[in-house]
Structures are given as structure tokens and as C-alpha cells.
Write an enzyme that holds these catalytic residues in place. Structure first.
Site, PDB file in Angstrom:
ATOM      1  N   ARG A  56      -6.205   4.692  -0.208  1.00  0.00           N
ATOM      2  CA  ARG A  56      -4.941   4.659   0.540  1.00  0.00           C
ATOM      3  C   ARG A  56      -5.139   4.169   1.977  1.00  0.00           C
ATOM      4  O   ARG A  56      -4.172   3.853   2.672  1.00  0.00           O
ATOM      5  CB  ARG A  56      -4.270   6.047   0.511  1.00  0.00           C
ATOM      6  CG  ARG A  56      -2.891   6.095   1.163  1.00  0.00           C
ATOM      7  CD  ARG A  56      -2.032   7.279   0.703  1.00  0.00           C
ATOM      8  NE  ARG A  56      -2.781   8.507   0.520  1.00  0.00           N
ATOM      9  CZ  ARG A  56      -3.201   9.311   1.500  1.00  0.00           C
ATOM     10  NH1 ARG A  56      -2.901   9.018   2.754  1.00  0.00           N
ATOM     11  NH2 ARG A  56      -3.888  10.405   1.222  1.00  0.00           N
TER      12      ARG A  56
ATOM     13  N   TYR B 224      20.039  -8.769   4.616  1.00  0.00           N
ATOM     14  CA  TYR B 224      19.657  -8.374   3.265  1.00  0.00           C
ATOM     15  C   TYR B 224      20.264  -6.996   2.980  1.00  0.00           C
ATOM     16  O   TYR B 224      20.190  -6.098   3.831  1.00  0.00           O
ATOM     17  CB  TYR B 224      18.128  -8.339   3.179  1.00  0.00           C
ATOM     18  CG  TYR B 224      17.630  -7.777   1.885  1.00  0.00           C
ATOM     19  CD1 TYR B 224      17.852  -8.459   0.689  1.00  0.00           C
ATOM     20  CD2 TYR B 224      16.956  -6.564   1.839  1.00  0.00           C
ATOM     21  CE1 TYR B 224      17.406  -7.932  -0.506  1.00  0.00           C
ATOM     22  CE2 TYR B 224      16.496  -6.035   0.644  1.00  0.00           C
ATOM     23  CZ  TYR B 224      16.734  -6.728  -0.528  1.00  0.00           C
ATOM     24  OH  TYR B 224      16.298  -6.201  -1.712  1.00  0.00           O
TER      25      TYR B 224
ATOM     26  N   ASP C 256      12.948 -10.647  10.385  1.00  0.00           N
ATOM     27  CA  ASP C 256      12.622 -10.767   8.958  1.00  0.00           C
ATOM     28  C   ASP C 256      12.504 -12.260   8.659  1.00  0.00           C
ATOM     29  O   ASP C 256      13.488 -12.982   8.658  1.00  0.00           O
ATOM     30  CB  ASP C 256      13.740 -10.108   8.133  1.00  0.00           C
ATOM     31  CG  ASP C 256      13.469 -10.146   6.632  1.00  0.00           C
ATOM     32  OD1 ASP C 256      12.733 -11.045   6.181  1.00  0.00           O
ATOM     33  OD2 ASP C 256      14.021  -9.285   5.916  1.00  0.00           O
TER      34      ASP C 256
ATOM     35  N   LYS D 129       8.729 -12.791  -2.178  1.00  0.00           N
ATOM     36  CA  LYS D 129       9.464 -14.043  -2.282  1.00  0.00           C
ATOM     37  C   LYS D 129       8.533 -15.246  -2.115  1.00  0.00           C
ATOM     38  O   LYS D 129       7.689 -15.453  -2.954  1.00  0.00           O
ATOM     39  CB  LYS D 129      10.612 -14.030  -1.269  1.00  0.00           C
ATOM     40  CG  LYS D 129      11.400 -12.699  -1.227  1.00  0.00           C
ATOM     41  CD  LYS D 129      12.244 -12.450  -2.449  1.00  0.00           C
ATOM     42  CE  LYS D 129      12.805 -11.033  -2.554  1.00  0.00           C
ATOM     43  NZ  LYS D 129      13.547 -10.560  -1.389  1.00  0.00           N
TER      44      LYS D 129
HETATM   45  C1  LIG Z   1      13.986  -9.299  -0.900  1.00  0.00           C
HETATM   46  C2  LIG Z   1      14.151  -9.156   0.563  1.00  0.00           C
HETATM   47  C3  LIG Z   1      13.767  -7.986   1.218  1.00  0.00           C
HETATM   48  C4  LIG Z   1      13.250  -6.760   0.473  1.00  0.00           C
HETATM   49  O1  LIG Z   1      11.986  -6.979  -0.047  1.00  0.00           O
HETATM   50  P1  LIG Z   1      11.420  -6.255  -1.384  1.00  0.00           P
HETATM   51  O2  LIG Z   1      10.089  -6.912  -1.534  1.00  0.00           O
HETATM   52  O3  LIG Z   1      12.393  -6.556  -2.485  1.00  0.00           O
HETATM   53  O4  LIG Z   1      11.333  -4.800  -1.102  1.00  0.00           O
HETATM   54  C5  LIG Z   1      13.889  -7.944   2.598  1.00  0.00           C
HETATM   55  N1  LIG Z   1      14.384  -8.987   3.292  1.00  0.00           N
HETATM   56  C6  LIG Z   1      14.787 -10.126   2.691  1.00  0.00           C
HETATM   57  C7  LIG Z   1      15.329 -11.245   3.520  1.00  0.00           C
HETATM   58  C8  LIG Z   1      14.691 -10.251   1.307  1.00  0.00           C
HETATM   59  O5  LIG Z   1      15.097 -11.385   0.718  1.00  0.00           O
END
Ligand SMILES: *Cc1c(COP(=O)(O)O)cnc(C)c1O
Length: 364
Positions: free
Chosen positions: A52, A106, A177, A202
Site C-alpha cells: 500500500r 465531469y 483536470d 482515458k
Molecule cells: C472519467 C473522468 C474522470 C473520472 O475518472 P475515473 O477514472 O472514471 O474515476 C474525471 N475527470 C474527467 C474529465 C473524466 O473524463
């Protein structure tokens, strides 16, 4: 005002860093990749103490993403999902602190902010991120300005340098983000942002086979806090997924090049289609949002009648996907009912266009 040393421009190009970093030293017999260490513990007194606390695959991934984002050495912290990364960043806000965020963020981010606001943990001020002056004014007395650019799924753009200057003048931290743009198209730390967050699920992983997140922090004090949060909450990625995310990151540049060219060509071919009210594209990246005339019903019909494009949520994979965003109850009511978000992949653009156009033509 939060301050940190200026971030040095990397000596090598990002495309090269993505391929070469996070590997074992070039020694005779060394493996090309850091192997997947499936272990819960380590023999005492070494670099890693417990599963961890650390893993060699995390380190390899983190070293590579930190360099791509232009962060200092050891400034990236990998998490078990983008949402875990977001939670750790929001934990940096002191109790009662105010977060300024775009109303079009998001959905998971908005849900986390609303949840924390409802419990009194923090306050939230939602803004139109394209209105720079209003966003900066909303930062008065705020602890953090959080935003995405382009926003998901409205594809609005934020003026990152101006927002950083304005937020810092009010003493607010700036967290961006960067999931949609990736560090190949936009490096917010170089604009003075304090924290960059990714859903590595992504584009970074890029093959729809991993759920992971990461944060890169300009200030080592934040990296230390984020690492402590990960350790204490156990929001850790798996060794295998981190290995896959780094493997995906190796080809980010070529995947993104192709996906972006495809997106730009599709925007040209979709322009003026009679079944569409609007084609939204910020000019870069591989996400396109189209607004179908007639709202929810024809938009759902479109999503159900493509053959190549997969009707699925998420984005950033090599395969093209689409979905009507308002099918999610948490999506902002200001997003049009007929908005379908396209995540453009790396297939041949003629095949993508033909499939989409046959489905759109069938709506008339
Ligand atoms: C998908 C997404 C998230 C969340 O991420 P996860 O890996 O699904 O927890 C946060 N910000 C954006 C812009 C996203 O497209």
C-alpha cells in the site's frame, strides 16, 4: 499566495520522454520494462516497505507522467481511479474552504463537490469557466479554483494563464483536470497551476482496459500530502493496471495524432448536416460534441444505430465511442438533451464518417 520554483522545460521532447522514461537502467541483461511486481510486501530495509506504500510499477508510471506534465522529479502520485485522485486533491482544501468550479464539469467531480458541500466539509461556487473575469471574482476568499479545459461534455475552453494569475492573486490554489487535453496538448503547470489531475483511464491508458488516476503537483509539500492520503485511504492502483497505463502512455503521441486528425476531418464532414443543430469542437483533441435536432429521442436513436461506433460511456480509447450525456441523471441540466459526445478513435476516418453519416441520415 502559493509559490513554487519555476518548472524547467524538459530537455527532450514529450514524445521521447513518453517512450524512454520509467525503464530499468540500460545494463546488460536488464529487462526493457519494469516487470509487474505482484507482491503485498517486501523484504525489510529496501526502497519499498509494503504494497500500500509503493510498487516499482507505480514509480515507473509516475516518473514518466511527472516529466510529461513538466512537474518536478517525484511529483506524480498514481491513484486507483480518477475519482480517487480528485478526492485526494479536494482533501487539500481546509475544512470550510470554498472551491470554485465550472458548472459544466465531469459529473463525478460535481457529485463529489456537492456531497462535500452537503456535509459542510467545504463550500462550492459554480461558474461559467469561459467568463474569466467572473471566475476570478468568484475566487475571492476561495481556497481552490478547480477546472477542466476543455470541459466535459460542453467543450468550453478556459483561459488557463489568466485564471491562474487571478486565482493566485486571491490566494486560491489552482487545480486543473487535464484528462481531455493530455500533457501533449496542454501543460497547466507551465502556466503556473499548482496541481494537474488525470483520469488515466482515458487517453493515458488509451485502450479501455484500465481504471486509474494520477495527480502531478508543482509543490513537493502537496506531493507528500497526496501520497499520505493515498497511503491512509488505500486509494491505490494495482501493479498490473499501472503497468498497462504506462504501456499505453508510450504510444499516447501517435494515438492522439491520429485521433485528433480523425476528429478534425469528422468535424468538417459533419458540418451543416441537417440532422444536427450544432457541432462543437474546441480546435484540438479528439472529443467532439454534436447536438442532434429534436432532443433526446433522435439522439438515443443515433447512439443505437451506429455499427462501428460503440454506444458506451468513457472516452480516450483507440476505438470510437459515443453517448448521449443527458442519459445520466447527474449531467448538468444546461447540457442540451440532444448532445451526443463522440470520442474519436484511431480507425480509418472514412469508415468512421460513413457509419456516423448513415446513422444521421436515417434520422431524417
Ligand atoms: C472519467 C473522468 C474522470 C473520472 O475518472 P475515473 O477514472 O472514471 O474515476 C474525471 N475527470 C474527467 C474529465 C473524466 O473524463
Amino acid at each position: 499566495m502559493p509559490s513554487h520554483e519555476p518548472v524547467d522545460a524538459p530537455a527532450l521532447h514529450p514524445e521521447t520522454l513518453a517512450v524512454t522514461l520509467g525503464r530499468p537502467a540500460h545494463e546488460p541483461g536488464a529487462s526493457m520494462n519494469v516487470p509487474v511486481h505482484l507482491t503485498s510486501t517486501y523484504v525489510a530495509d529496501g526502497e519499498f516497505g509494503y504494497g500500500r506504500f509503493g510498487n516499482p510499477s507505480w514509480t515507473a508510471f509516475e516518473q514518466t507522467l511527472a516529466a510529461l506534465e513538466g512537474g518536478p522529479d517525484a511529483s506524480c502520485v498514481a491513484f486507483g481511479s480518477g475519482m480517487a485522485a480528485i478526492a485526494a486533491v479536494l482533501d487539500l482544501v481546509p475544512t470550510g474552504g470554498v472551491v470554485v468550479a465550472p458548472r459544466h464539469s465531469y459529473t463525478g467531480t460535481v457529485s463529489q463537490l456537492d456531497d462535500r458541500a452537503a456535509s459542510g466539509r467545504l463550500g462550492v461556487r459554480y461558474v461559467d469557466i469561459t467568463d474569466t473575469a467572473a471566475v476570478v471574482a468568484a475566487c475571492e476568499g476561495a481556497a481552490m479554483l478547480w477546472f477542466e479545459s476543455p470541459t466535459n461534455p460542453a467543450l468550453e475552453l478556459a483561459d488557463i494563464p489568466a485564471l491562474v494569475v487571478g486565482a493566485h492573486a486571491h490566494g486560491a490554489l489552482v487545480a486543473v483536470d487535464n484528462t481531455f487535453a493530455t500533457p501533449l496538448l496542454q501543460r497547466p503547470l507551465e502556466n503556473g497551476a499548482d496541481l494537474v489531475v488525470h483520469s488515466a483511464t482515458k487517453y493515458i491508458s488509451g485502450h479501455s482496459d484500465v481504471v486509474m488516476g494520477a495527480v502531478v503537483a508543482a509543490d513537493p509539500a502537496f506531493t507528500a500530502k497526496l501520497t499520505a492520503t493515498r497511503t491512509l485511504t488505500g486509494a491505490i492502483p494495482s501493479a498490473l493496471e499501472t503497468f498497462l497505463a504506462l504501456r499505453g502512455l508510450r504510444t499516447l503521441a501517435v494515438r492522439l495524432d491520429r485521433a485528433q486528425l480523425n476528429a478534425q476531418e469528422l468535424v468538417r464532414r459533419l458540418a451543416g448536416h441537417p440532422a444536427l443543430e450544432e457541432v462543437r469542437y474546441p480546435g484540438f483533441g479528439a472529443i467532439v460534441s454534436i447536438v442532434v435536432r429534436g432532443g433526446a429521442e433522435p439522439a438515443e436513436q443515433l447512439a443505437a444505430s451506429t455499427r462501428l461506433w460503440v454506444h458506451a460511456t468513457s472516452l480516450g480509447g483507440v476505438e470510437s465511442t459515443l453517448e448521449r450525456r443527458r442519459r445520466w441523471a447527474a449531467e448538468a441540466p444546461t447540457i442540451p438533451e440532444g448532445l451526443v459526445r463522440l470520442s474519436v478513435g484511431i480507425e480509418h476516418v472514412d469508415d468512421l464518417a460513413a457509419d456516423l453519416l448513415q446513422a444521421l441520415d436515417a434520422l431524417r
